[in-house]
Design a protein around this motif. Structure first.
Motif, mmCIF file in Angstrom:
data_model
loop_
_atom_site.group_PDB
_atom_site.id
_atom_site.type_symbol
_atom_site.label_atom_id
_atom_site.label_comp_id
_atom_site.label_asym_id
_atom_site.label_seq_id
_atom_site.Cartn_x
_atom_site.Cartn_y
_atom_site.Cartn_z
ATOM 1 N N ARG A 31 -2.832 -0.984 12.494
ATOM 2 C CA ARG A 31 -2.533 -2.244 13.160
ATOM 3 C C ARG A 31 -3.087 -3.453 12.400
ATOM 4 O O ARG A 31 -3.729 -4.331 12.968
ATOM 5 C CB ARG A 31 -3.053 -2.239 14.601
ATOM 6 N N VAL A 32 -2.855 -3.463 11.136
ATOM 7 C CA VAL A 32 -3.205 -4.652 10.357
ATOM 8 C C VAL A 32 -2.279 -5.788 10.769
ATOM 9 O O VAL A 32 -1.069 -5.619 10.841
ATOM 10 C CB VAL A 32 -3.048 -4.376 8.857
ATOM 11 N N GLN A 33 -2.863 -6.921 11.098
ATOM 12 C CA GLN A 33 -2.068 -8.087 11.481
ATOM 13 C C GLN A 33 -1.765 -8.906 10.238
ATOM 14 O O GLN A 33 -2.671 -9.308 9.514
ATOM 15 C CB GLN A 33 -2.833 -8.931 12.505
ATOM 16 N N ILE A 34 -0.532 -9.126 10.011
ATOM 17 C CA ILE A 34 -0.136 -9.868 8.819
ATOM 18 C C ILE A 34 0.571 -11.133 9.264
ATOM 19 O O ILE A 34 1.388 -11.117 10.167
ATOM 20 C CB ILE A 34 0.842 -9.046 7.968
ATOM 21 N N VAL B 157 -1.457 -19.790 0.435
ATOM 22 C CA VAL B 157 -2.446 -18.706 0.448
ATOM 23 C C VAL B 157 -1.837 -17.437 -0.179
ATOM 24 O O VAL B 157 -2.456 -16.768 -1.011
ATOM 25 C CB VAL B 157 -2.928 -18.433 1.893
ATOM 26 N N THR B 158 -0.609 -17.140 0.213
ATOM 27 C CA THR B 158 0.078 -15.988 -0.378
ATOM 28 C C THR B 158 0.255 -16.175 -1.882
ATOM 29 O O THR B 158 0.014 -15.269 -2.684
ATOM 30 C CB THR B 158 1.460 -15.814 0.286
ATOM 31 N N HIS B 159 0.693 -17.355 -2.252
ATOM 32 C CA HIS B 159 0.916 -17.695 -3.667
ATOM 33 C C HIS B 159 -0.370 -17.457 -4.470
ATOM 34 O O HIS B 159 -0.381 -16.683 -5.450
ATOM 35 C CB HIS B 159 1.357 -19.163 -3.718
ATOM 36 N N PHE B 160 -1.464 -18.047 -4.030
ATOM 37 C CA PHE B 160 -2.719 -17.937 -4.775
ATOM 38 C C PHE B 160 -3.240 -16.488 -4.770
ATOM 39 O O PHE B 160 -3.762 -15.991 -5.779
ATOM 40 C CB PHE B 160 -3.767 -18.894 -4.195
ATOM 41 N N SER B 161 -3.071 -15.812 -3.635
ATOM 42 C CA SER B 161 -3.536 -14.427 -3.531
ATOM 43 C C SER B 161 -2.801 -13.521 -4.509
ATOM 44 O O SER B 161 -3.402 -12.723 -5.236
ATOM 45 C CB SER B 161 -3.320 -13.888 -2.107
ATOM 46 N N MET B 162 -1.495 -13.655 -4.524
ATOM 47 C CA MET B 162 -0.717 -12.725 -5.351
ATOM 48 C C MET B 162 -0.891 -13.034 -6.837
ATOM 49 O O MET B 162 -0.955 -12.121 -7.663
ATOM 50 C CB MET B 162 0.759 -12.752 -4.944
ATOM 51 N N VAL C 216 15.075 -8.793 10.693
ATOM 52 C CA VAL C 216 15.366 -10.224 10.861
ATOM 53 C C VAL C 216 15.447 -10.965 9.542
ATOM 54 O O VAL C 216 15.663 -12.175 9.508
ATOM 55 C CB VAL C 216 14.295 -10.904 11.750
ATOM 56 N N GLY C 217 15.297 -10.273 8.436
ATOM 57 C CA GLY C 217 15.335 -10.916 7.120
ATOM 58 C C GLY C 217 13.981 -10.852 6.458
ATOM 59 O O GLY C 217 12.951 -10.746 7.118
ATOM 60 N N GLY C 218 13.979 -10.930 5.135
ATOM 61 C CA GLY C 218 12.739 -10.826 4.384
ATOM 62 C C GLY C 218 12.273 -9.387 4.294
ATOM 63 O O GLY C 218 12.978 -8.450 4.679
ATOM 64 N N GLN D 272 -14.236 -0.623 -6.692
ATOM 65 C CA GLN D 272 -13.715 -1.391 -5.560
ATOM 66 C C GLN D 272 -12.195 -1.509 -5.713
ATOM 67 O O GLN D 272 -11.638 -1.289 -6.787
ATOM 68 C CB GLN D 272 -14.370 -2.773 -5.530
ATOM 69 N N PHE D 273 -11.567 -1.875 -4.623
ATOM 70 C CA PHE D 273 -10.111 -1.948 -4.602
ATOM 71 C C PHE D 273 -9.687 -3.183 -3.820
ATOM 72 O O PHE D 273 -10.443 -3.675 -2.981
ATOM 73 C CB PHE D 273 -9.512 -0.684 -3.956
ATOM 74 N N VAL D 274 -8.496 -3.651 -4.106
ATOM 75 C CA VAL D 274 -7.967 -4.781 -3.350
ATOM 76 C C VAL D 274 -6.590 -4.404 -2.820
ATOM 77 O O VAL D 274 -5.828 -3.719 -3.491
ATOM 78 C CB VAL D 274 -7.930 -6.062 -4.212
ATOM 79 N N ILE D 275 -6.348 -4.812 -1.572
ATOM 80 C CA ILE D 275 -5.076 -4.524 -0.912
ATOM 81 C C ILE D 275 -4.462 -5.847 -0.469
ATOM 82 O O ILE D 275 -5.176 -6.738 -0.009
ATOM 83 C CB ILE D 275 -5.299 -3.672 0.358
ATOM 84 N N ALA D 276 -3.157 -5.955 -0.591
ATOM 85 C CA ALA D 276 -2.475 -7.109 -0.006
ATOM 86 C C ALA D 276 -1.225 -6.644 0.709
ATOM 87 O O ALA D 276 -0.504 -5.774 0.215
ATOM 88 C CB ALA D 276 -2.114 -8.121 -1.079
ATOM 89 N N LEU D 277 -0.999 -7.210 1.876
ATOM 90 C CA LEU D 277 0.260 -7.011 2.584
ATOM 91 C C LEU D 277 1.015 -8.323 2.524
ATOM 92 O O LEU D 277 0.532 -9.353 3.002
ATOM 93 C CB LEU D 277 0.003 -6.599 4.032
ATOM 94 N N LEU D 278 2.167 -8.280 1.910
ATOM 95 C CA LEU D 278 2.946 -9.495 1.706
ATOM 96 C C LEU D 278 4.139 -9.462 2.643
ATOM 97 O O LEU D 278 4.911 -8.500 2.653
ATOM 98 C CB LEU D 278 3.405 -9.558 0.245
ATOM 99 N N ASN D 279 4.279 -10.489 3.430
ATOM 100 C CA ASN D 279 5.315 -10.567 4.451
ATOM 101 C C ASN D 279 6.201 -11.774 4.166
ATOM 102 O O ASN D 279 5.764 -12.908 4.286
ATOM 103 C CB ASN D 279 4.628 -10.719 5.830
ATOM 104 N N THR D 280 7.448 -11.544 3.782
ATOM 105 C CA THR D 280 8.343 -12.682 3.545
ATOM 106 C C THR D 280 9.324 -12.873 4.701
ATOM 107 O O THR D 280 10.241 -13.670 4.598
ATOM 108 C CB THR D 280 9.130 -12.512 2.223
ATOM 109 N N SER D 281 9.140 -12.143 5.779
ATOM 110 C CA SER D 281 9.996 -12.337 6.952
ATOM 111 C C SER D 281 9.497 -13.544 7.745
ATOM 112 O O SER D 281 8.363 -13.974 7.580
ATOM 113 C CB SER D 281 9.968 -11.094 7.834
ATOM 114 N N PRO D 282 10.327 -14.073 8.636
ATOM 115 C CA PRO D 282 9.905 -15.239 9.411
ATOM 116 C C PRO D 282 8.849 -14.928 10.479
ATOM 117 O O PRO D 282 8.198 -15.856 10.975
ATOM 118 C CB PRO D 282 11.207 -15.743 10.040
#
Lengths: 415, 415, 415, 415
Positions: free
Chosen positions: C411-414, C277-282, C334-336, C349-359
């Motif tokens: 408080r966006v949940q990622i 999902v992250t791959h396709f989104s980004m 903890v990494g990432g 319009q705008f698009v936002i993404a929060l990308l989390n590479t931590s565990p």
């Protein structure tokens, strides 16, 4: 600060080649005096002759100083409009360059000149780019023995070794074609790695931006942290930074082709006695040309003591022509660092230097396993007689015998 | 934030050369106004004439602002199909560029234009690559006094100083060949080091990607941490980052050839008053061209106060033409850093700036040993009269006399 | 993970230019399928036709997937010895490439082929270096609509933008000369900065070494930490590393000329559903070409769900053609790391993404001052309707309305 | 230290291409002996024949060692003044090179020679730059089977891949034109990335400055921390540093075109037995040419044991020709690091090495998810029979069966 070890072991075989510009010059690093560091653009026949006379009267020739080099700003505003030949400033040099050169030769000295591999010199006079042949011929006709060749206003002719090589090789060929042996001192500030490409076209090459008369202050005008791919050599490079720059490229120098750490600042007032001792010692060990940059007509005893240290000059002029290597560099908590340098000399002798850029004196062990890392176990376990090159021994010779040692030299006092 | 020190010591000799493009222009950094930062592509004769009138009505010419520069998007969709000559957009410029230029000249101002050393301009109009001669001739026939020459769509003609130099030298020669003095403002974003190769072919060169109207926010679109070998100058470069970029290359500028830190953002709203004060001060000290980028028809008093600070403009236009140097940069625990800058002015005056990018005010000692590192001990121990260039003194002049000092200026308040 | 903000503010003016290869193609990033990531060298008419049929039967054309690209290893061992024309492997392609192309066209799809700007292809078949014209002509005669053009065995023709540009421009001209619109997909792995030099000669350019079907594992075969001057792009580049590589160069892409982050790995099994999902989104937000790399004849529902997310594809194919920018990247203990990306779309319009590479999952505030750093205060203080592009709303449309917000989205949940 | 895993899983398909210099040589890495590391410039017919005889008497040919390579200093002071052909030193080689070559061939060995792609060789003899054809023809007439081609005094012909490629391709073509298969061993120290440009013009290429007979001491004469853009390869590169250098470029090697990690130091005395075991193991796994550099007339049993480890040589000569990859490198608190390497062999076998450069033994788990990162889950969950390549098993074969394992090999003792 500096020690020569007279080894008791049999001679090791050494190989040394000479592939510099095929002019037979600078078999050992050139020695002399240059106008720039002290006088800048304000030069004249009088100033140069004054310096030449002081070199003689101070017996500096006895120590090897022989080239009197006239740096930038000797030129008239323009070349000869008819022939394109270079012309000297008639006010500063009323008798012309040839007369000056003759006078200097008559004193038993050699005469050097300056130009630039660009459209203008750094001081804004006409450069030699595109005028290599007529300039070399004119220099030869003037009896010039030495050319310092700078890098300002080069019209973008830098950025790959090939471009820089070809630009500097043009003058190299032109000098050779004159038939007069003219020492060729490249000054392209290390751009594109002259230690890689200039060994066969010049007798020496500058490795960095211009030296500043300061021990180790970082100046943003000398911004690079290494010279291996420096895009802005700049100037205001502190003395200790040039030593750092020189460490990896010592391997590329040898008889006839030297790394030039820039002209000496000893006697110009920006450093303490101990700092100038370090300066002169390291230039000597690294086999840099030793070109004085102070006012030799007005020297203190301290200055004279440093620049006439025969023991250090002998290291610089040693026939093996092998620059010292840095064995280690260790940061010191209060700032600065401690460095061990060692080099091979002819006749199975060696030279060691401990360089301390921290504010405090340091006590350290010098391990023979470090000093003789190239020579191997037999040398590492040897017994040596050690001299201190900054103290005279009882016989009045430079180099005080400070004892015979096996293994590490413990508790060397540095300061 | 900025101080001028009137030294009581004798004049030091300074050497300054002028080797820029041989057009006699920009002996001091150019000053004026440009359409881009505020209006972008939405320009027209009306907008430019409105700005020109506002420059006059606000008396900005009295402070030195003279060039009115029409940036990108003035062009018609295509060149003249018959002659290949550039053509202006007939809707935006119904009377043509020559008429606009004449009007501007009639007001006592000078007129600048924009093009690009590539196939297209950054805004997608026709570029000048391969059209240098006809474009320069046309500009001259239009009465153009100034060319900003950009770097988009350059077909890979970058990557070594030689390639970049030659591409930009083509336009330099073409401009000179017109016989009209046209200030040549290179904008290749610092690629391949124009401070090294462009001093003899242009009057100024940009050193970085485009400025963004922001004090110090890092933006990944301006990714390089140094400009000395930056492979992607980008844009959205915060003001403080451009100051960092400029620090090492100040040494390369001088009368007729300047580092261009990009057009000013003062008055565009992205920074506070204090931040714009820093922006204008540092551009002045670093001898950047001062090209306004705001809407001069609609300025606050604060904006006007900043851009008409005569004391700072005098520093920028000082005849010595010597950019300030950064003496030190110190990280501050809460973030940001503190920097000391100092520069020589004519008549043995000096300028000092303390730059604070941390969120808090800072108190610091300015040591004369730092300020006068180039001048040496006599200056370091001197006594000076100090003025604050951001406060008027009792006589209504810029530069409040804040006392006479010997040694360090203690407890300088920064903020 | 991804949000579209429907702004309530008036439209901002946007400028967008199209200066790609003048073939009218890839006005939005190309979409399709390629043989390599799943089948490697083991390709044939049967495999390609099977994929083409699956694209139709899975209704992928409805989402925009249209190019069926035959990657390396389609070639016979040698060119036609008489004409020098390229020849396909007769075993794998018994009916020839023209027949395959016709079949694919008959299904309403477009057909792509592969070659290499070197002596050999990466798989060791004959390359096109020196054969650009005959190859382009042959491709056109076969009905080819797309060329992926690789970089192996290039005989040292890299190292400066000029050298790389000229080598790739040769094929660009050859393709244009055929008169057939052929999308030109450069694959020189980012060497010498195609984002700088390839915008006018190609429709897209790869920016890195080959992707590996892995979320973020560092692999020494993809050794560079930045692509801005990478001397060994390599392969085995994890998906997240390519996102890092892409961050600074998004500014260079636009309609007709795109950064290619490499073919998709969704469905190949090396990542989890959330990671794909992250791959396709980004890839969508960064306006990369969306070229499927999995076995489309054998897809799970999860895979299908991802690659047919209409809301994300709309972001990718948005007419503004403006890649998202990274506003910040923050290391996590903890990494990432955690990254905020935002991009402008058409129609304000705008698009936002929060990308989390931590565990671990992370909770974070998204500040509108960051999201709208380019748009300024009016946007930063706006009120927005927010949609979640990975959840359908009650009407069955992608993009669930998750509320109206002013200022920061707290408080966006990622995860 | 090194393990081969005999997998119980079905064969995986592998693709391997051969695009090296089209001479059919070095399908597996070349093996042999070279004069330089032990004898330097002091070589002669006697020394070389002595070594050749020792290779035979020690049965080294049985293990694959076949090339006897005469390195620098075989040359007379000058070329033949009439023909320009190379001439050997008549004192060192009284019977000429052809006679030496014949003798070596008569013993069943092959004969190699040395020259330099510059004006001089590194040892100061005449170089081959500009003499490629006559030199190649002469070598062929002498029965030469192998050319090591060095990089000293190259007149600035380096700095871009194109310049380096073209200089080395000249000799490649000249060798091919002789009609005699001559293995072409490039030695340009990794400048400009031969792994990128030399795969089609040579059989192997050096990747770094010269090896020094030391385990891991940093020496400033080998200053670069990566070889990917190293401007001064230098020499005195410790063995472990060359392994670091090799890690990213393994991907570029394969049958007929190898990364050359430099000649072996095993038996020269600068490392311990365990260190030489590491040296020989890693050279084997990385598919470096195995060229002995010791005095083969005078070897200890330890030396012989290492260089005749059939199991390791089989890894080096494995038909898949796939260098091992480094999966991870972890710093160890007491200094040094721990590294996991793994590589694929033919017949679905694999080799693993744990490299420990810290002063202490280490215990570590080797996870199959790391070892089989390229092969995927099926392999990661497999069951394997593990051999230790440094211990003989009960049948007297190299490779002691140390058990059957599933998943991670826990508690591997490294020493």
């Amino acid at each position: 600060m500096s020690l020569t070890i007279s080894a008791l072991l049999p001679l090791a075989l050494h190989i040394s080649f000479t592939f510099a510009l095929d002019n037979g010059l600078a078999i050992t690093p050139q020695m002399g005096w240059n106008t720039w560091n002290h006088f800048g653009c304000d030069i004249s026949e009088d100033i140069i002759m004054g310096a030449a006379k002081a070199i003689i009267s101070n017996n500096l020739t006895r120590f090897g100083y022989e080239y009197v080099v006239m740096d930038d700003c000797w030129q008239a505003p323009a070349r000869d409009p008819g022939t394109g030949a270079p012309v000297a400033d008639p006010t500063k040099f009323p008798n012309g360059v040839k007369a000056l050169s003759d006078e200097i030769h008559a004193m038993g000295l050699k005469f050097g000149i300056y130009s630039d591999a660009g459209t203008y010199t750094c001081g804004g006079r006409f450069g030699s780019l595109g005028y290599e042949e007529i300039d070399a011929q004119t220099y030869a006709s003037w009896g010039v023995d030495y050319l310092k060749y700078d890098n300002c206003y080069n019209e973008g002719l830098a950025g790959t070794p090939k471009i820089s090589h070809d630009r500097y090789a043009n003058m190299s060929r032109a000098l050779n074609a004159t038939g007069r042996p003219i020492l060729y001192s490249m000054c392209n500030w290390g751009e594109d790695g002259p230690w890689n490409f200039a060994t066969t076209i010049s007798n020496s090459w500058r490795i960095s931006g211009d030296i500043h008369d300061d021990f180790d202050r970082f100046d943003e005008r000398c911004p690079c942290t290494t010279i291996l791919d420096c895009k802005l050599p700049g100037f205001h490079c502190a003395m200790s930074r040039i030593i750092d720059f020189a460490a990896p490229v010592g391997q590329k120098a040898g008889p006839g082709h030297w790394n030039d750490l820039d002209m000496l600042e000893v006697g110009n007032g920006g450093m303490s006695f101990d700092e100038y001792v370090t300066h002169f010692s390291m230039w000597s060990l690294l086999k840099s040309p030793l070109i004085l940059g102070n006012d030799v007509t007005n020297m203190t005893n301290e200055t004279l003591t440093i620049i006439t240290n025969k023991a250090l000059i002998d290291v610089n002029q040693d026939s093996a022509g092998s620059p010292a290597n840095r064995l280690w560099k260790r940061a010191i908590a209060v700032g600065g660092d401690l460095q061990l340098w060692a080099g091979s000399l002819a006749n199975n002798q060696f030279v060691i230097a401990l360089l301390n850029t921290s504010p405090n004196g340091q006590t350290v062990d010098v391990e023979f396993s470090d000093v003789f890392v190239d020579q191997g176990p037999a040398y590492q376990q040897g017994t040596y007689t050690v001299y201190d090159l900054w103290q005279k021994d009882s016989t009045g010779q430079w180099g005080k015998n400070v004892g015979t040692f096996t293994g590490a030299i413990r508790r060397v006092q540095i300061g």
